[in-house]
Every structure is written in C-alpha cells, then in structure tokens.
Design a protein around this motif. Sequence first.
Motif, short mmCIF file in Angstrom:
data_model
loop_
_atom_site.label_atom_id
_atom_site.label_comp_id
_atom_site.label_asym_id
_atom_site.label_seq_id
_atom_site.Cartn_x
_atom_site.Cartn_y
_atom_site.Cartn_z
N VAL A 43 -23.59 33.75 31.76
CA VAL A 43 -22.95 32.52 31.27
C VAL A 43 -23.73 31.32 31.81
O VAL A 43 -23.97 30.35 31.09
N SER A 44 -24.17 31.40 33.07
CA SER A 44 -24.95 30.31 33.65
C SER A 44 -26.33 30.20 33.01
O SER A 44 -26.79 29.11 32.66
N SER A 45 -27.01 31.34 32.85
CA SER A 45 -28.40 31.30 32.38
C SER A 45 -28.52 31.13 30.86
O SER A 45 -29.44 30.49 30.37
N GLU A 46 -27.58 31.71 30.11
CA GLU A 46 -27.69 31.72 28.65
C GLU A 46 -26.85 30.64 27.96
O GLU A 46 -27.06 30.34 26.79
N GLN A 47 -25.86 30.09 28.66
CA GLN A 47 -24.99 29.06 28.10
C GLN A 47 -24.37 29.45 26.75
O GLN A 47 -24.53 28.74 25.75
N PRO A 48 -23.65 30.60 26.70
CA PRO A 48 -23.05 31.01 25.42
C PRO A 48 -21.91 30.07 25.01
O PRO A 48 -21.32 29.38 25.86
N ASP A 49 -21.60 30.09 23.72
CA ASP A 49 -20.47 29.32 23.21
C ASP A 49 -19.17 30.11 23.32
O ASP A 49 -18.08 29.54 23.32
N LEU A 50 -19.31 31.44 23.36
CA LEU A 50 -18.15 32.33 23.40
C LEU A 50 -18.50 33.59 24.16
O LEU A 50 -19.60 34.11 24.02
N VAL A 51 -17.55 34.06 24.98
CA VAL A 51 -17.70 35.34 25.67
C VAL A 51 -16.65 36.30 25.10
O VAL A 51 -15.47 35.95 25.02
N LEU A 52 -17.09 37.50 24.72
CA LEU A 52 -16.19 38.59 24.33
C LEU A 52 -16.35 39.65 25.41
O LEU A 52 -17.41 40.25 25.55
N SER A 53 -15.30 39.86 26.21
CA SER A 53 -15.43 40.72 27.38
C SER A 53 -14.43 41.87 27.37
O SER A 53 -13.27 41.69 26.99
N ASP A 54 -14.91 43.01 27.85
CA ASP A 54 -14.02 44.12 28.16
C ASP A 54 -13.20 43.72 29.38
O ASP A 54 -13.57 42.81 30.13
N TRP A 55 -12.09 44.40 29.61
CA TRP A 55 -11.26 44.11 30.78
C TRP A 55 -11.72 44.95 31.97
O TRP A 55 -11.99 44.44 33.04
N LEU A 69 -15.44 32.22 36.46
CA LEU A 69 -16.01 31.19 35.58
C LEU A 69 -15.20 29.91 35.65
O LEU A 69 -15.76 28.81 35.78
N ARG A 70 -13.88 30.04 35.58
CA ARG A 70 -13.02 28.85 35.62
C ARG A 70 -13.12 28.16 36.99
O ARG A 70 -13.12 26.94 37.08
N ALA A 71 -13.23 28.96 38.06
CA ALA A 71 -13.36 28.39 39.41
C ALA A 71 -14.67 27.60 39.55
O ALA A 71 -14.73 26.62 40.30
N GLN A 72 -15.70 28.00 38.80
CA GLN A 72 -16.98 27.29 38.81
C GLN A 72 -16.95 26.06 37.90
O GLN A 72 -17.92 25.32 37.82
N GLY A 73 -15.86 25.90 37.18
CA GLY A 73 -15.75 24.76 36.28
C GLY A 73 -16.20 25.04 34.87
O GLY A 73 -16.23 24.15 34.03
N SER A 74 -16.58 26.30 34.57
CA SER A 74 -17.01 26.64 33.22
C SER A 74 -15.82 26.63 32.26
O SER A 74 -14.76 27.17 32.56
N GLN A 75 -16.01 25.99 31.13
CA GLN A 75 -14.97 25.96 30.10
C GLN A 75 -15.38 26.77 28.87
O GLN A 75 -14.87 26.56 27.77
N VAL A 76 -16.33 27.73 29.06
CA VAL A 76 -16.78 28.55 27.94
C VAL A 76 -15.58 29.23 27.29
O VAL A 76 -14.64 29.65 27.97
N LYS A 77 -15.59 29.30 25.97
CA LYS A 77 -14.52 30.01 25.25
C LYS A 77 -14.62 31.48 25.60
O LYS A 77 -15.71 32.05 25.62
N PHE A 78 -13.48 32.10 25.88
CA PHE A 78 -13.45 33.46 26.43
C PHE A 78 -12.34 34.25 25.77
O PHE A 78 -11.21 33.78 25.68
N GLY A 79 -12.66 35.47 25.32
CA GLY A 79 -11.65 36.36 24.77
C GLY A 79 -11.94 37.79 25.21
O GLY A 79 -13.07 38.13 25.55
#
Length: 120
Positions: A43-55, A69-79
């Motif tokens: 997320v830091s190196s690639e700067q995606p617009d959306l993350v689709l993650s397994d749990w 990510l949220r603790a680092q201040g990232s607001q990337v869309k995440f699902g």
Amino acid sequence: MKILVADDSKVMRQIVIRTLRQAGHGGHDIVEAENGRDCLEKVSSEQPDLVLSDWNMPEMNGIDCLGALRAQGSQVKFGFVTSEGSDEMRSRAAAAGALFLIAKPFTAETFTEALDGVLG
C-alpha cells in the motif's frame, strides 16, 4: 485505477482477479500481495486505490492489516474477500473501516454490487 489483491493463496488471488474482470473491472492495474504484511508494505509502495483482502492470512491477517493502515493514516479504500461472512466479522470489518465484505463463494454479480459504489 490500481487494485491490490491480498490473499495467501495464489490460486485465490487469480480467482479474485478473474472475477474482477468478469465484473467489468479488467482494465485496472492489479498488484498482488501474499499476506497482510506484504499488503501493508505494498500500500505504501504501490499507492493502490482499492485493497481487496482475505481475512485469514499468515504473518498478519486482513483485519490487523486494515488497522495498521488506518493507524498510519492511510485512507485507502479497503474491502474483504473472505471465506467467512458472519455478522460478527461484518461488524468488525465495518468498525475497522472496511467498505464491504464479500463472502466466498462469490460471483461477478457479487463483485459488481460491492464495487459499483466504491469504484464509481
């Protein structure tokens, strides 16, 4: 648009990518991560617009990755795209800032419903 797909199973990452294409999102840049820690770094190196993650993943699971990510201040869309979709997991995901949780098995229609409002 760049989408990061995080799953410890290469086969499942390929299925998610194929389903994205079937749902009409094949024109996006796709980046893969093999666990939550890899996802966090990408997320830091690639700067995606959306993350689709397994749990459930080794090294760092998806919900911990989202929290980091949220603790680092990232607001990337995440699902989440995961094998479990209990009410408790959906509540935890939403509380942590996830926009949606897609439970396996899924279809292109499931992706369309979840992503239409997110990807616009």
